[in-house]
Scaffold this active site. Structure first.
Site, PDB file in Angstrom:
ATOM      1  N   HIS A   1       5.771   6.555   6.677  1.00 53.76           N
ATOM      2  CA  HIS A   1       5.387   6.128   5.326  1.00 53.76           C
ATOM      3  C   HIS A   1       4.891   7.333   4.542  1.00 53.76           C
ATOM      4  CE1 HIS A   1       1.545   5.977   7.520  1.00 53.76           C
ATOM      5  NE2 HIS A   1       1.090   6.470   6.398  1.00 53.76           N
TER       6      HIS A   1
ATOM      7  N   HIS B   1       0.824  -1.208   0.000  1.00 49.01           N
ATOM      8  CA  HIS B   1       0.000   0.000   0.000  1.00 49.01           C
ATOM      9  C   HIS B   1       0.859   1.260   0.000  1.00 49.01           C
ATOM     10  CE1 HIS B   1      -3.326  -2.632   1.002  1.00 49.01           C
ATOM     11  NE2 HIS B   1      -2.674  -3.066   2.057  1.00 49.01           N
TER      12      HIS B   1
ATOM     13  N   HIS C   1       3.867  10.649   6.632  1.00 52.67           N
ATOM     14  CA  HIS C   1       3.298  10.431   7.962  1.00 52.67           C
ATOM     15  C   HIS C   1       4.296   9.732   8.880  1.00 52.67           C
ATOM     16  CE1 HIS C   1      -1.021  10.476   6.142  1.00 52.67           C
ATOM     17  NE2 HIS C   1      -0.589  11.693   6.426  1.00 52.67           N
TER      18      HIS C   1
ATOM     19  N   HIS D   1       2.399   8.961   1.049  1.00 55.17           N
ATOM     20  CA  HIS D   1       1.288   8.865   0.095  1.00 55.17           C
ATOM     21  C   HIS D   1       1.675   9.753  -1.088  1.00 55.17           C
ATOM     22  CE1 HIS D   1      -1.338   7.117   3.263  1.00 55.17           C
ATOM     23  NE2 HIS D   1      -0.608   7.884   4.054  1.00 55.17           N
TER      24      HIS D   1
ATOM     25  N   THR E   1      -5.754   6.538   8.214  1.00 63.76           N
ATOM     26  CA  THR E   1      -6.345   6.714   6.880  1.00 63.76           C
ATOM     27  C   THR E   1      -6.349   5.418   6.069  1.00 63.76           C
ATOM     28  OG1 THR E   1      -4.267   7.414   5.853  1.00 63.76           O
ATOM     29  CG2 THR E   1      -5.634   9.142   6.829  1.00 63.76           C
ATOM     30  N   THR E   2      -6.042   4.300   6.743  1.00 63.06           N
ATOM     31  CA  THR E   2      -6.153   2.977   6.110  1.00 63.06           C
ATOM     32  C   THR E   2      -6.992   2.091   7.038  1.00 63.06           C
ATOM     33  OG1 THR E   2      -4.104   2.274   7.189  1.00 63.06           O
ATOM     34  CG2 THR E   2      -3.903   3.098   4.945  1.00 63.06           C
TER      35      THR E   2
HETATM   36 ZN   LIG Z   1      -0.513   7.633   6.039  1.00 69.28          ZN
END
Ligand SMILES: [Zn+2]
Ligand SMILES: *[C@@H]1O[C@H](CO)[C@@H](O)[C@H](O)[C@H]1NC(C)=O
Ligand SMILES: *[C@@H]1O[C@H](CO)[C@@H](O)[C@H](O)[C@H]1NC(C)=O
Length: 314
Positions: A121, A94, A146, A123, A227-228
């Protein structure tokens, strides 16, 4: 020879169970861009389960003029962020994730306790204006980074609460200067193209990857979620105003080197959850817009008045 019916039933039950397990695996969660693929059978954001359909979710659009100044939102103290380390980094299917061990933590910033850094991680998109999860006054950035923290230390686990996690969010902009601190991560990407692979990065400290410390006093704060999936509503969000800057070539490496799938058919990009409703929540900010000094007004006014008065009385 026929099997006794109870054995038959047991076999059927086992078969059904095996089938159910494999079909949930196929319906694994994914981002919109993956769900839109023909023949995809993963669950896009509108089908995410857990807490994902609740109403204190993240990310959100931050409307700066609606954000209320909160004087308790003082600077953070960063511990272990200056340690140079050969971090382990992985493609988890992801995102790309740096595992931070248990050597770094933060306090301050109106957090109720010490929070341990767990992982970092990102995005991103391939476009410059849609890779961030949060937006500020409607504007999305090229990427968002993040740093996920957990309350307490690894030795005392904390029950699920609204402030179990603290996530530090940094917007990333693209420019024409190389960001040297991001090179170890960028260079590692080609070694973790496939999901469920990991590697070790060249030595770097977290501090080097962040904007200058004096810029980190300006930030937004609200309570939201991961957010996951399972989108747990356990996150104290801090979204910093000062963006990180990467060279365009460094930025493009993410969508070029990383793949969502084993066969390397789908490049990893647009791993961004759609915006969620703010609802009844308030967003706070650490400073009034345009306020340059972190000092409260009386600390400036009182000495000035004292000086003037002293001069007057002489
Ligand atoms: Zn994130
Ligand atoms: C993590 O914590 C354990 C004990 O709690 C300690 O032995 C170890 O050195 C720590 N690791 C890091 C990377 O700080
Ligand atoms: C990759 O992950 C495995 C399992 O967690 C670990 O044993 C190994 O050391 C990692 N490899 C690198 C290069 O970090």
């Amino acid at each position: 020879m026929s099997l006794p019916s109870s054995t038959m039933q047991l076999l059927l039950a086992l078969l059904a169970l095996a089938y159910a397990a494999s079909s949930t695996a196929d319906e694994h969660w994914c981002y919109e861009i993956q769900a839109k693929e023909p023949n995809s059978n993963c669950k896009g954001p509108s089908l995410w389960t857990g807490d994902c359909q609740k109403n204190h979710q993240s990310p959100i659009n931050i409307v700066t003029k609606e954000a209320k100044v909160n004087p308790n939102l003082k600077p953070f103290a960063f511990f272990g962020y200056d340690q140079k380390n050969k971090w382990e980094v992985k493609n988890d299917g992801h995102s790309v994730k740096m595992m931070l061990g248990n050597g770094s933590f933060i306090t301050g910033g109106d957090l109720p306790a010490k929070y341990q850094a767990v992982q970092l991680h990102l995005h991103w998109s391939q476009d410059l204006n849609k890779g961030s999860e949060h937006s500020i006054d409607g504007k999305h950035f090229a990427m968002e980074m993040h740093i996920v923290h957990e309350k307490g230390t690894s030795s005392n686990t904390v029950e699920d609460s609204k402030d179990k996690n603290a996530v530090l969010a940094f917007m990333i902009e693209v420019g024409d200067e190389e960001n040297k601190a991001f090179q170890p991560l960028v260079e590692a990407l080609s070694r973790i193209s496939k999901p469920s692979t990991n590697t070790t990065m060249n030595e770097i400290s977290l501090e080097d990857m962040l904007p200058k410390k004096e810029k980190l006093v300006h930030y937004f704060r609200y309570l939201g979620s991961l957010t996951t999936p399972t989108c747990d509503e356990t996150v104290v969000w801090t979204v910093f105003e000062e963006p990180i800057k990467l060279h365009k070539d460094q930025f493009l490496e993410f969508s070029k080197r990383l793949f969502y799938d084993e066969e390397q058919k789908f490049v990893m990009k647009d791993n961004v959850r759609p915006l969620q409703q703010l609802g009844d929540r308030q967003v706070f900010r650490s400073h009034a817009p345009g306020q340059l000094l972190a000092l409260p007004l009386p600390t400036l006014v009182v000495p000035t008045l004292t000086c003037l008065l002293a001069g007057f009385l002489q």
